[in-house]
Design a protein around this motif. Structure first.
Motif, short mmCIF file in Angstrom:
data_model
loop_
_atom_site.label_atom_id
_atom_site.label_comp_id
_atom_site.label_asym_id
_atom_site.label_seq_id
_atom_site.Cartn_x
_atom_site.Cartn_y
_atom_site.Cartn_z
N MET A 89 40.85 9.33 19.66
CA MET A 89 41.14 8.87 21.03
C MET A 89 41.41 9.98 22.03
SD MET A 89 43.63 5.75 19.98
CE MET A 89 44.10 5.41 21.64
N GLY A 90 41.56 11.20 21.57
CA GLY A 90 41.95 12.26 22.50
C GLY A 90 43.45 12.34 22.62
N PRO A 91 43.96 13.15 23.55
CA PRO A 91 45.40 13.39 23.64
C PRO A 91 46.19 12.19 24.15
CG PRO A 91 44.27 14.49 25.42
CD PRO A 91 43.21 13.89 24.56
N LEU A 92 47.43 12.07 23.71
CA LEU A 92 48.36 11.05 24.20
C LEU A 92 49.41 11.75 25.05
CD1 LEU A 92 48.92 9.25 20.79
CD2 LEU A 92 47.72 8.27 22.73
N PRO A 99 44.84 10.27 33.40
CA PRO A 99 43.85 10.16 32.33
C PRO A 99 43.60 11.52 31.68
CG PRO A 99 42.79 10.05 34.49
CD PRO A 99 44.26 10.15 34.73
N ALA A 100 43.11 11.51 30.45
CA ALA A 100 42.83 12.76 29.74
C ALA A 100 41.61 13.44 30.36
CB ALA A 100 42.55 12.44 28.28
N ALA A 101 41.58 14.78 30.27
CA ALA A 101 40.42 15.53 30.76
C ALA A 101 39.17 15.10 29.99
CB ALA A 101 40.67 17.02 30.57
N GLY A 103 36.67 16.53 28.70
CA GLY A 103 36.32 17.33 27.52
C GLY A 103 37.15 17.00 26.30
N LEU A 104 38.33 16.37 26.52
CA LEU A 104 39.25 16.09 25.40
C LEU A 104 39.10 14.68 24.84
CD1 LEU A 104 42.51 17.79 26.76
CD2 LEU A 104 40.72 18.77 25.33
N LEU A 105 38.22 13.88 25.45
CA LEU A 105 38.08 12.50 24.98
C LEU A 105 37.59 12.48 23.52
CD1 LEU A 105 36.48 10.91 28.16
CD2 LEU A 105 38.83 10.65 27.37
N GLY A 106 38.03 11.45 22.78
CA GLY A 106 37.74 11.39 21.35
C GLY A 106 36.46 10.64 21.01
N LEU A 107 36.27 10.42 19.71
CA LEU A 107 35.07 9.75 19.22
C LEU A 107 34.90 8.36 19.84
CD1 LEU A 107 35.12 10.52 15.37
CD2 LEU A 107 33.67 11.56 17.10
N MET A 108 36.02 7.67 20.06
CA MET A 108 35.93 6.31 20.60
C MET A 108 35.30 6.29 21.98
SD MET A 108 39.52 4.49 19.74
CE MET A 108 39.81 3.55 18.27
N GLN A 109 35.91 7.04 22.92
CA GLN A 109 35.41 7.00 24.30
C GLN A 109 33.97 7.50 24.39
OE1 GLN A 109 38.29 8.38 23.32
NE2 GLN A 109 39.93 8.05 24.80
N ARG A 110 33.64 8.52 23.58
CA ARG A 110 32.26 9.05 23.59
C ARG A 110 31.28 8.01 23.05
NH1 ARG A 110 32.53 14.59 24.58
NH2 ARG A 110 34.72 15.23 24.64
N SER A 111 31.72 7.26 22.04
CA SER A 111 30.86 6.20 21.48
C SER A 111 30.66 5.08 22.48
CB SER A 111 31.49 5.62 20.21
OG SER A 111 31.67 6.63 19.27
N PHE A 112 31.75 4.73 23.22
CA PHE A 112 31.63 3.67 24.23
C PHE A 112 30.58 4.08 25.27
CE2 PHE A 112 36.50 2.91 23.69
CZ PHE A 112 36.27 2.34 22.45
N ALA A 113 30.67 5.36 25.72
CA ALA A 113 29.75 5.84 26.75
C ALA A 113 28.31 5.78 26.23
CB ALA A 113 30.11 7.27 27.15
N CYS A 114 28.13 6.18 24.97
CA CYS A 114 26.81 6.19 24.34
C CYS A 114 26.27 4.76 24.21
CB CYS A 114 26.96 6.85 22.98
SG CYS A 114 25.47 6.98 22.04
N LEU A 115 27.17 3.84 23.84
CA LEU A 115 26.79 2.43 23.65
C LEU A 115 26.37 1.80 24.98
CD1 LEU A 115 26.81 0.08 21.57
CD2 LEU A 115 29.18 -0.32 22.16
N LEU A 116 27.15 2.08 26.03
CA LEU A 116 26.84 1.49 27.34
C LEU A 116 25.56 2.09 27.94
CD1 LEU A 116 30.51 1.16 28.38
CD2 LEU A 116 28.89 -0.72 28.52
N GLU A 117 25.35 3.37 27.65
CA GLU A 117 24.13 4.04 28.08
C GLU A 117 22.91 3.34 27.47
OE1 GLU A 117 22.93 8.41 27.03
OE2 GLU A 117 24.92 8.40 27.97
N GLN A 118 23.01 3.12 26.14
CA GLN A 118 21.93 2.42 25.41
C GLN A 118 21.75 1.00 25.97
OE1 GLN A 118 20.04 3.23 22.64
NE2 GLN A 118 20.85 5.28 22.30
N SER A 119 22.88 0.36 26.24
CA SER A 119 22.88 -1.01 26.74
C SER A 119 22.14 -1.08 28.07
CB SER A 119 24.31 -1.49 26.90
OG SER A 119 24.36 -2.75 27.50
N LEU A 183 43.45 1.36 26.21
CA LEU A 183 44.76 1.81 26.68
C LEU A 183 45.82 0.72 26.51
CD1 LEU A 183 46.36 4.05 28.19
CD2 LEU A 183 45.72 2.93 30.32
N GLN A 184 45.44 -0.49 26.92
CA GLN A 184 46.34 -1.64 26.82
C GLN A 184 46.80 -1.85 25.36
OE1 GLN A 184 44.24 -4.94 28.63
NE2 GLN A 184 45.34 -6.38 27.35
N GLY A 185 45.84 -1.82 24.43
CA GLY A 185 46.16 -2.02 23.01
C GLY A 185 46.98 -0.88 22.45
#
Length: 345
Positions: A89-92, A99-101, A103-119, A183-185
């Motif tokens: 998830m990146g830094p807490l 919000p986190a910088a 460059g520091l975002l984790g596998l989750m946020q990068r996967s979401f971006a990749c998924l939405l790009e594909q979508s 974030l909410q969760g």
């Protein structure tokens, strides 16, 4: 395998680095009475960026496989404070105001971006929704449902396997919407401070993205009378599940007592059950006996990801410090066993 850098505390204390990457996916542990080499699909050392971990771990392929209808799982495991939540998830803390910088975002946020790009590139073919659970003291709780957390029942059915009843699933269409759900969760999730980690996760968290791709072809036919039977062109349903396991820990070293030590015992018990399932799954096919998934809520929820029809990426996180040696070796042995598990996607 990901090796985090030494922390300021460890450096001040004079801890030695006992873990060294040799390149080619091999890692060498060199300490008193221990001299061992382990091999993995990829090794990310202290200097590796979050981007390098995303690109080098096969995470992008997992996102594509989930879109193709496979059930995919990523889990991070290792000692408390070894960088699991940071990798995913990146830094807490990540508040709305701070919000986190990028460059520091984790596998989750990068996967979401990749998924939405594909979508987006596929037009309106994909329907995305998310559910977010935690397993705290052997109770399954919904992290997206408003109000105080309440325990949800875990059921089993022939068609679905183990599933959580009354679990909330929220549709999303943008990066902001899924980041907001995460974030909410995460803010509802149980964390505590102890001697080894200021933000120690006290629960296992499972965020699942459900990807439904609407069938191409006949379904979009302008003349309803000419549409063939639905079975001629079924839609695909894939999942992408991120599992942030609570860290294994020795109660003596964390200085935990009371409620914290009860939590630690529950965490260790479920991780032990997970390790036991992995050991049995790693045996050659002919020698496999019954796999005890029912031993914990965690193994029940991960049954399909571990030994069934799923595709799983495991990220083992370790500390290079001499003081963490026994836990580091335990994670390395655990990860080596996990490498031998084969699933049938």
């Amino acid at each position: 395998l990901r090796v985090r850098p030494l922390t300021c505390t460890e450096t001040r204390r004079g801890d030695r680095r006992v873990v060294h990457s040799l390149g080619d996916g091999t890692i060498h542990v060199n300490a008193a009475r221990h001299d061992a080499t382990f091999g993995f699909s990829a090794v990310f050392d202290a200097g590796s960026s979050q981007e390098a971990v995303f690109e080098g771990s096969g995470m992008r392929q997992l996102v594509e496989l989930a879109i193709d209808g496979f059930s995919c799982t990523v889990f991070a495991f290792g000692q408390t404070g070894s960088g699991k939540t940071y990798t995913l998830m990146g830094p807490l803390p990540q508040s709305e105001t701070q919000p986190a910088a990028p460059g520091l975002l984790g596998l989750m946020q990068r996967s979401f971006a990749c998924l939405l790009e594909q979508s987006r590139s596929r037009g309106s073919d994909l329907a995305l929704s998310a559910s977010y659970l935690e397993i705290y003291n052997e109770q399954v709780r919904d992290l997206l449902r408003p109000g105080p957390p309440c325990a949800l029942p875990l059921r089993w059915s022939k068609t679905r396997g183990f599933y959580v009843e009354n679990q909330l699933s929220v549709d999303f269409e943008s990066l902001e919407a899924i980041a907001d759900l995460l974030l909410q969760g995460s803010q509802r999730r149980r964390t505590s401070a102890h001697a080894l980690n200021r933000h120690s996760s006290r629960s296992h968290a499972l965020l699942t993205i459900h990807v439904r791709s609407r069938a191409e072809g006949p379904e979009r036919h302008p003349h309803p009378m000419l549409v063939p039977q639905p079975s001629a062109c079924p839609s695909k349903q894939g999942t992408l599940c991120f599992v942030d396991l609570a860290g294994s820990e020795r109660v003596k070293e964390t200085g935990s007592s009371g409620e914290l030590s009860v939590e630690a015992n529950n965490i260790n018990r479920s991780l032990l059950a997970l390790g036991h399932c992995i050991s049995l799954l790693a045996k050659p096919r002919g020698k496999q006996t019954h796999i005890p998934y029912r031993d914990s809520k965690l193994t029940r929820l991960l049954a399909r990801s571990l030994g069934g029809s799923g595709i799983t990426l495991m990220v083992a996180c370790i500390s290079p410090s001499s003081r963490c040696l026994s836990e580091t070796l335990s994670t390395l042995h655990y990860a080596s066993r996990a490498r031998r598990v084969t699933t049938r996607p």
